[in-house]
Design a protein around this motif. Structure first.
Motif, PDB file in Angstrom:
ATOM      1  N   THR A 149       0.680   5.049  -0.672  1.00  0.00           N
ATOM      2  CA  THR A 149      -0.407   6.450  -1.061  1.00  0.00           C
ATOM      3  C   THR A 149       0.399   7.574  -1.366  1.00  0.00           C
ATOM      4  OG1 THR A 149      -0.267   6.607   1.384  1.00  0.00           O
ATOM      5  CG2 THR A 149      -1.679   4.877   1.104  1.00  0.00           C
ATOM      6  N   ASP A 150       1.643   7.890  -1.219  1.00  0.00           N
ATOM      7  CA  ASP A 150       3.155   8.251  -1.314  1.00  0.00           C
ATOM      8  C   ASP A 150       4.127   7.684  -1.977  1.00  0.00           C
ATOM      9  OD1 ASP A 150       3.703  10.990  -2.484  1.00  0.00           O
ATOM     10  OD2 ASP A 150       3.644  11.906   0.394  1.00  0.00           O
ATOM     11  N   SER A 189       1.197  -1.347   0.068  1.00  0.00           N
ATOM     12  CA  SER A 189       0.130   0.283   0.069  1.00  0.00           C
ATOM     13  C   SER A 189       0.795   0.980  -0.093  1.00  0.00           C
ATOM     14  CB  SER A 189      -0.981   0.216   0.860  1.00  0.00           C
ATOM     15  OG  SER A 189      -1.744   1.541   1.205  1.00  0.00           O
ATOM     16  N   ASP A 241       3.288   5.317   3.334  1.00  0.00           N
ATOM     17  CA  ASP A 241       2.577   6.642   3.594  1.00  0.00           C
ATOM     18  C   ASP A 241       3.480   8.252   3.398  1.00  0.00           C
ATOM     19  OD1 ASP A 241       1.714   6.848   5.595  1.00  0.00           O
ATOM     20  OD2 ASP A 241      -0.104   5.773   5.072  1.00  0.00           O
ATOM     21  N   SER A 255       3.267  -0.835   3.657  1.00  0.00           N
ATOM     22  CA  SER A 255       2.704   0.587   3.367  1.00  0.00           C
ATOM     23  C   SER A 255       3.819   1.277   3.493  1.00  0.00           C
ATOM     24  CB  SER A 255       1.804   0.630   4.445  1.00  0.00           C
ATOM     25  OG  SER A 255       2.189   0.595   5.673  1.00  0.00           O
TER      26      SER A 255
END
Length: 467
Positions: A344-345, A342, A382, A380
């Protein structure tokens, strides 16, 4: 101002170094051309001066001792105690003793004339086949001049600036009983290295000649300045020794252990190819191979640990690309792994150049420290404005990192009851800290969570160079 104090304490020989120990100090250091000895007792003065004389004679220098506070006989005795064959050295012209007042004053103190005399003496030593000239002088001669101590300090600075390539080394001697605090403080400004309590120290208070006349060096309590110089010198030495030991240990881990484990693995692979093994024998050999592979991986991690400890340069790194590359490598090494990502950025950050190895380590740990089949890993990435951080997190359904291991990483030391699993997590911790971030272990209801948190200040608009 009279640099001599009004009272004089009895000599205190406590802490006087053995001649052999101070001689090793001179041998282990690259000496500058202008040192100062600060001493509490005549015993300290003579032991250090004699060791200096022995060192300089052994490296092919002509040696000149300028006495004033001590008798010539005392100096001869001290030189003999340092195992210098005084009579032979005198007869051969290697060693000379002269009255400091006669050399420096000669009617009146003239800095230019004094410097020219040192030039001439050095030239004469070179002409006679020596490598240069070395001088040890008792600075109590300055009490016999009408000039202020500032004039003497000006001369010291002039000497530093004059002919820096001239092969001359001088040891100026300052009695802490005879010179007052202000004078000792000023003497510290003009000597690049000092000898204090048997230790040769780089002098943090030294003012180069180019700056000396234009500046007004701050004054401090002289004893404190000397103690600070000695403490800094000891800290530098301790650091140098520690770095040398780390380098040797890592070289051993990287080369010796890696090469030898590769040989062992090769033999084990050959044995496993045999069709004569029983299932029990094959299992025992596979267990041995598994542990040898662990040792080999540890030696590889040591290479990154050494780089982290010795190279603190940061470079722009695309975190999204790091996650993608590390996940691809994990799937090649563990084909059955179930990885969820994941992102996100995908900021570019200024970080330790070994950051990817840190991420690889977290992903591989997540696979190895769980019993689930197939292994499951979640990654992840972000940017969290509220936390003012860029967060890269790796989690799995296995057992969390043991509290003892986390405590060891938090306190920075391992104990018999707090021993981390190898050096992997230490490597990740140091990579994160080099990147001005940190390694954290967020609480989880189930499973294990590990994070690398980097400050938003690490984010850069610069893209990394293409591979």
């Amino acid at each position: 101002m009279d640099p001599e104090t009004t009272t004089r304490e009895e000599p205190n020989p406590e802490g006087v170094p053995e001649s052999s120990r101070i001689l090793s100090e001179f041998r282990s250091q690259e000496l500058c051309r202008h040192l100062a000895l600060f001493y509490d007792s005549r015993e300290m003065q003579l032991v250090v001066s004699a060791a200096f004389a022995k060192h300089e004679l052994q490296r092919g220098r002509r040696f000149l001792y300028l006495y004033e506070d001590n008798d010539e006989a005392d100096v001869r005795l001290a030189l003999g105690m340092a195992d210098i064959d005084v009579e032979t050295r005198f007869a051969d012209g290697d060693l000379k003793l002269e009255d400091a007042a006669d050399v420096y004053l000669n009617g009146q103190f003239d800095p230019d004339s004094m410097i020219q005399s040192l030039d001439d003496a050095t030239g004469a030593a070179l002409d006679a086949g020596y490598n240069g000239l070395s001088v040890a002088g008792e600075n109590t001669w300055c009490f016999h001049t009408s000039l202020s101590f500032d004039h003497i300090i000006d001369f010291e600075s002039q000497f530093d600036a004059h002919a820096p390539e001239l092969p001359i080394t001088t040891l100026c001697q300052y009695s802490l009983d005879r010179f007052d605090q202000e004078s000792i403080g000023k003497a510290l400004w003009t000597h690049e290295q000092i000898v204090y309590r048997g230790r040769i120290c780089e002098n943090p208070f030294y003012v180069p000649p180019s700056e000396f006349r234009e500046s007004e060096p701050s004054q401090s309590e002289a004893r404190l300045m000397l103690e600070q110089a000695r403490s800094l010198s000891q800290a530098r030495r301790d650091l140098d020794i520690r770095e040398q030991r780390i380098e040797v240990l890592n070289r051993t881990l990287r080369h010796n252990i890696r090469n030898e484990t590769n040989i062992v693995l090769g033999h084990l692979e050959g044995v496993l190819e045999s069709d004569r093994l029983t299932e029990a024998e094959r299992r025992r050999i596979e267990i041995a191979r598994e542990y040898v592979e662990k040792i080999s991986r540890t030696s590889e991690k040591a290479r990154y640990v050494e780089a982290t400890l010795t190279d603190d340069e940061l470079e722009p790194i695309d975190l999204g690309a790091v996650v993608s590359t590390s996940v691809e490598q994990l799937r090649r090494k563990f084909p059955a792994v179930d990885v969820t990502t994941s992102v996100t950025d995908s900021p570019t950050v200024l970080a330790d150049r070994n950051l990817r190895e840190g991420v690889d380590e977290l992903l591989e740990n997540a696979v190895r420290h769980q019993d689930r089949s197939p292994p499951v890993v979640t990654v992840s990435l972000d940017r969290r404005e509220g936390d003012r951080a860029v967060v890269l997190e790796v989690s799995n359904p296995g057992e969390p990192i043991p509290e003892d291991d986390k405590r060891a990483l938090r306190t920075g030391e391992e104990t018999p009851l707090q021993h981390g699993r190898g050096i992997g997590l230490w490597m990740v911790k140091w990579i994160a800290e080099n990147s001005h971030g940190r390694l954290t272990f967020p609480a989880a209801e189930t499973g294990s969570r590990v994070r690398i948190e980097l400050p938003l200040g690490a984010v850069t608009d610069h893209s990394p160079d293409p591979a």
